[in-house]
Design an enzyme around this catalytic site. Structure first.
Site, PDB file in Angstrom:
ATOM      1  N   ASP A 250       0.864  -1.188   0.000  1.00 45.88           N
ATOM      2  CA  ASP A 250       0.000   0.000   0.000  1.00 45.88           C
ATOM      3  C   ASP A 250       0.900   1.238   0.000  1.00 45.88           C
ATOM      4  O   ASP A 250       1.634   1.472   0.964  1.00 45.88           O
ATOM      5  CB  ASP A 250      -0.894  -0.033   1.261  1.00 45.88           C
ATOM      6  N   ASP A 256       4.516  11.171   1.830  1.00 46.46           N
ATOM      7  CA  ASP A 256       4.532  11.979   3.056  1.00 46.46           C
ATOM      8  C   ASP A 256       5.612  11.476   4.020  1.00 46.46           C
ATOM      9  O   ASP A 256       6.255  12.287   4.707  1.00 46.46           O
ATOM     10  CB  ASP A 256       3.164  11.923   3.749  1.00 46.46           C
TER      11      ASP A 256
HETATM   12  O1  RIB Z   1      -0.737  11.484   0.905  1.00 53.75           O
HETATM   13  C1  RIB Z   1      -1.666  10.590   1.431  1.00 53.75           C
HETATM   14  C2  RIB Z   1      -2.754  11.339   2.145  1.00 53.75           C
HETATM   15  O2  RIB Z   1      -3.479  12.084   1.205  1.00 53.75           O
HETATM   16  C3  RIB Z   1      -3.790  10.452   2.811  1.00 53.75           C
HETATM   17  O3  RIB Z   1      -3.439  10.119   4.121  1.00 53.75           O
HETATM   18  C4  RIB Z   1      -5.060  11.232   2.682  1.00 53.75           C
HETATM   19  O4  RIB Z   1      -5.553  11.727   3.898  1.00 53.75           O
HETATM   20  C5  RIB Z   1      -4.743  12.377   1.721  1.00 53.75           C
HETATM   21  O5  RIB Z   1      -4.645  13.570   2.363  1.00 53.75           O
END
Ligand code: RIB
Length: 308
Positions: A250, A256
C-alpha cells in the site's frame, strides 16, 4: 535536543478501502476490507518526522466528530506537540482511499476542518513557526494558510506542493526544497513560466533544471519506484537518488513519509542529497505495510537498502 520541525497542514481520517480492481463508471465491485485510519498529508509528515526522532509541532485543525479521534490517534501516540491543533465545530477532514491489489491508491479528499487553516489561524501560531529550524507545508489547506506559514518562516521552508494548488510566486521561490512529483512539477512550471511550452519529451533532469531557473533554491522531484532527483542552485547540479526494492502492499502516504524523513534530516544539518537518500528508504518502508501513518518506521526499524 533535536532541532525543531513545525508542520503546518492537513489532518484527515482516511477511509481506506481494499479492492481487487477499481470499478469502471457505473459499475459496482466488491471490496476486500475497509478501515478508518489516521491520515492527511500534513499529519502524515509530522508523524513520520516524530517517529524518526525529530522534535515536531503540528499546526492544523480537526472537527468535533468521531473521525477527529481517529485522525489524532498517531499524532498523540508519536509524542509530537499537538497543542497547536485546533478543535473546531463541524467535520474532520475525510479522505476516501481506494487501494488496489498492486498497492496503488486513488484518493478523494473532503477537507472539513482543514479549510479553516487559513492565514488567520496560522498567524495565531506565529511565534512557534518563527522559532522552527524547519517549517513544512503542503497543498491541502487554503493557499492563504501555506503562504502565511512561508512568510513567518525564518528557518528552512520545505514546500511539498501536493496537491499543486495555486500559490504566490514568492512563496514557491522560498521553497528549499520544493518537493513535487513529475505531474506537480509540470503544473508549477506552467504557473511560473506561462511562456514555456510543456514538452512531452522533457526529461526529469530538464524539468528539475527548469524549476531551478525560475529562482527556486532547490528541488526534490519524487519519481516513485524510480527514486528521486535532487537539484540545487548552490551546486548547479542534479543528483539521482535511487529507490529501494520492496514488495509494495500500500503506497498511501509513502510520499509523506519521504517528506517527514527529509525534514528530520535537514533539521539535523544533513545535506539535501543525504537527506533524500535516507527519505527514499523511509518512503519505501512505508509501502510495505497498509495505511499511511500506520505504516511508518520508528528509529529502531531496519530500512531497506537503496539500489545503488
Ligand atoms: O498522501 C496521502 C494522504 O493524502 C492520505 O493520508 C489522505 O488523507 C490524503 O490527504
Amino acid at each position: 535536543m533535536a532541532a525543531h520541525v513545525v508542520v503546518v497542514g492537513s489532518i484527515n481520517a482516511d477511509l481506506s478501502v481494499q479492492v481487487s480492481r477499481r470499478p469502471a463508471p457505473g459499475e459496482t465491485v466488491p471490496g476486500d476490507s475497509a478501515l478508518v485510519r489516521p491520515g492527511g498529508k500534513g499529519a502524515n509528515q509530522a508523524v513520520a518526522a516524530a517517529l524518526l526522532g525529530a522534535q515536531v509541532t503540528m499546526v492544523g485543525a480537526v472537527g468535533d466528530d468521531a473521525n477527529a479521534t481517529v485522525a489524532l490517534e498517531q499524532i498523540d501516540a508519536s509524542g509530537l506537540d499537538h497543542t497547536h491543533v485546533r478543535r473546531l465545530p463541524g467535520p474532520t477532514g475525510l479522505a476516501i482511499v481506494v487501494v488496489d491489489e498492486h498497492g496503488e491508491n486513488s484518493i478523494i479528499v473532503i477537507p472539513g476542518a482543514n479549510l479553516s487553516v487559513d492565514a488567520e489561524l496560522v498567524a495565531q501560531n506565529a511565534k512557534t513557526i518563527r522559532e522552527a529550524a524547519v517549517v513544512v507545508a503542503q497543498g491541502e489547506i487554503p493557499a492563504s494558510g501555506t503562504a502565511q506559514a512561508a512568510s513567518l518562516t525564518t528557518g528552512r521552508f520545505i514546500l511539498n506542493l501536493a496537491p499543486a494548488i495555486s500559490l504566490p510566486t514568492e512563496v514557491i521561490r522560498q521553497a528549499d526544497p520544493l518537493v513535487v512529483n513529475e505531474h506537480e512539477a509540470e503544473l508549477v512550471l506552467a504557473a511560473l513560466r506561462p511562456d514555456r511550452h510543456a514538452s512531452t519529451t522533457a526529461s526529469h533532469d530538464e524539468l528539475a533544471r527548469a524549476l531551478l531557473e525560475t529562482g527556486i533554491p532547490s528541488v526534490v522531484m519524487t519519481l516513485g519506484a524510480q527514486g528521486s532527483l535532487v537539484a540545487e542552485q548552490q551546486t548547479g547540479g542534479v543528483t539521482t537518488v535511487p529507490s529501494a526494492t520492496i514488495a509494495s502492499v500500500d503506497s498511501t502516504g509513502a510520499g509523506d513519509a519521504f517528506v517527514g524523513a527529509l525534514a528530520t534530516q535537514l533539521a539535523d544539518g544533513q545535506s539535501l542529497v543525504e537527506a533524500a537518500r535516507f527519505a527514499s528508504r523511509v518512503g519505501a518502508f512505508a509501502c510495505t505495510r497498509p495505511g499511511a501513518q500506520d505504516s511508518y518506521p520508528t528509529r529502531n526499524d531496519a530500512l531497506p537498502p537503496l539500489n545503488d
